[in-house]
Design a protein around this motif. Structure first.
Motif, mmCIF file in Angstrom:
data_model
loop_
_atom_site.group_PDB
_atom_site.id
_atom_site.type_symbol
_atom_site.label_atom_id
_atom_site.label_comp_id
_atom_site.label_asym_id
_atom_site.label_seq_id
_atom_site.Cartn_x
_atom_site.Cartn_y
_atom_site.Cartn_z
ATOM 1 N N ALA A 46 0.834 -1.202 0.000
ATOM 2 C CA ALA A 46 0.000 0.000 0.000
ATOM 3 C C ALA A 46 0.870 1.254 0.000
ATOM 4 C CB ALA A 46 -0.933 -0.011 1.209
ATOM 5 N N ASN A 47 1.966 1.212 0.726
ATOM 6 C CA ASN A 47 2.888 2.349 0.784
ATOM 7 C C ASN A 47 3.540 2.583 -0.577
ATOM 8 O OD1 ASN A 47 4.283 4.440 1.989
ATOM 9 N ND2 ASN A 47 5.615 3.137 3.212
ATOM 10 N N ILE A 48 3.950 1.505 -1.229
ATOM 11 C CA ILE A 48 4.547 1.634 -2.567
ATOM 12 C C ILE A 48 3.528 2.208 -3.547
ATOM 13 C CG2 ILE A 48 5.466 0.329 -4.525
ATOM 14 C CD1 ILE A 48 6.718 -1.597 -2.463
ATOM 15 N N ALA A 49 2.286 1.759 -3.455
ATOM 16 C CA ALA A 49 1.243 2.285 -4.346
ATOM 17 C C ALA A 49 1.043 3.776 -4.123
ATOM 18 C CB ALA A 49 -0.072 1.535 -4.114
ATOM 19 N N ALA A 222 0.329 2.883 8.015
ATOM 20 C CA ALA A 222 0.332 1.420 8.210
ATOM 21 C C ALA A 222 -1.018 0.943 8.741
ATOM 22 C CB ALA A 222 1.462 1.017 9.162
ATOM 23 N N PRO A 223 -2.095 1.168 8.001
ATOM 24 C CA PRO A 223 -3.427 0.888 8.553
ATOM 25 C C PRO A 223 -3.677 -0.573 8.875
ATOM 26 C CG PRO A 223 -3.546 1.392 6.199
ATOM 27 C CD PRO A 223 -2.165 1.739 6.641
ATOM 28 N N ARG A 224 -3.160 -1.488 8.046
ATOM 29 C CA ARG A 224 -3.406 -2.911 8.329
ATOM 30 C C ARG A 224 -2.671 -3.346 9.588
ATOM 31 N NH1 ARG A 224 -3.681 -0.515 3.174
ATOM 32 N NH2 ARG A 224 -4.875 -1.814 1.729
ATOM 33 N N SER A 225 -1.407 -2.957 9.699
ATOM 34 C CA SER A 225 -0.621 -3.342 10.868
ATOM 35 C C SER A 225 -1.147 -2.684 12.131
ATOM 36 C CB SER A 225 0.844 -2.969 10.655
ATOM 37 O OG SER A 225 1.357 -3.563 9.481
ATOM 38 N N SER A 226 -1.511 -1.414 12.023
ATOM 39 C CA SER A 226 -2.013 -0.697 13.195
ATOM 40 C C SER A 226 -3.304 -1.316 13.709
ATOM 41 C CB SER A 226 -2.238 0.777 12.846
ATOM 42 O OG SER A 226 -1.040 1.399 12.467
ATOM 43 N N THR A 227 -4.231 -1.593 12.807
ATOM 44 C CA THR A 227 -5.499 -2.205 13.214
ATOM 45 C C THR A 227 -5.271 -3.579 13.819
ATOM 46 O OG1 THR A 227 -6.717 -0.989 11.517
ATOM 47 C CG2 THR A 227 -7.745 -2.983 12.390
#
Length: 253
Positions: A46-49, A222-227
């Motif tokens: 997601a960050n690369i996108a 980092a929404p996936r990791s944070s959640t």
């Protein structure tokens, strides 16, 4: 295809218990470590996108093991291009990623670890910009443990990955020594931190709770990791396990 493009390959293992993020076991179980690997990879892509909106960047996964290609189908909105990287020596895996991106038509190539889900997007954009002119240089992002989180080149140099003491605090210094042998110009990005042991995972959890800093580079959300981590801290005893000294940790399985 764009006339110039910077490939960024995440060094990615398919998430399988007992085979990914094992340095985090304990305090995590093998199943928890595999789940963490998945959300870290989702955030990396997601960050690369996001960075690709500001620079001509293509996303790749330098992946293993062979046969796990379907795992990468759902990690990102646009599936990353896949490059097998399954050598016993990690340096050979890194160089396979570099060679694969050039073979795919990229004019620059970067390898990115899978342990920095909140890496500032601006670092990804900058590495593409630093390599855009085609000058033979090395762009490297040092990690605070003595390694590096990202390395980029505009030409492939196998020597950068030879005779390196991987997984030690000597990696960054040895890589700079190889660059000096090759007479490469070196551009150094700001230091960032890997999340590859209990202490660094605890610090990452603390950053999530504290929110974004008022000064300095702006971390990726980092929404996936944070959640995922917030849920684990709320619903399990992970917070307690992260506070235990190493000699008292046991596998949570």
């Amino acid at each position: 295809m764009q006339a110039t493009s910077c490939g960024i390959a995440v060094m990615a293992k398919a998430s399988r218990p007992g085979r990914t993020k094992t340095r985090l076991v304990p305090p995590l179980s093998f199943e928890e470590a595999a789940c963490l690997n998945t959300v870290f990879l989702e955030d990396a892509f997601a960050n690369i996108a996001l960075a690709a909106g500001a620079a001509p960047i293509r996303a790749f996964a330098a992946y293993g093991p062979l046969g796990e290609e379907p795992f990468f189908d759902s990690l990102a909105v646009d599936r990353p291009e896949l490059i097998p990287a399954v050598f016993p020596n990690f340096g050979d895996c890194l160089f396979a990623g570099i060679e694969g991106m050039f073979a795919a038509g990229c004019t620059a190539a970067c390898v990115l670890n899978a342990d920095t889900p909140d890496l500032p997007t601006e670092f990804l954009v900058r590495i593409a910009q630093e390599l855009a002119d085609g000058k033979d240089r090395l762009v490297i992002g040092p990690a605070d443990d003595g390694g590096y989180y990202m390395l980029g080149v505009s030409r492939p140099h196998r020597r950068l990955f030879e005779n390196i003491d991987w997984s030690t605090a000597r990696v960054f210094g040895q890589t700079l020594a190889r660059a000096a042998e090759l007479l490469l110009e070196v551009v150094t990005l700001p230091t960032w931190n890997d999340i590859d042991d209990a202490g660094s995972l605890r610090r990452f959890a603390d950053r999530i709770e504290a929110g974004r800093p008022a000064v300095g580079p702006r971390p990726f959300a980092a929404p996936r990791s944070s959640t995922h981590l917030r849920r684990a801290l709320r619903d399990t005893d992970l917070g307690f396990r992260l506070t235990l000294p190493a000699e008292l940790r046991v596998d949570a399985a």
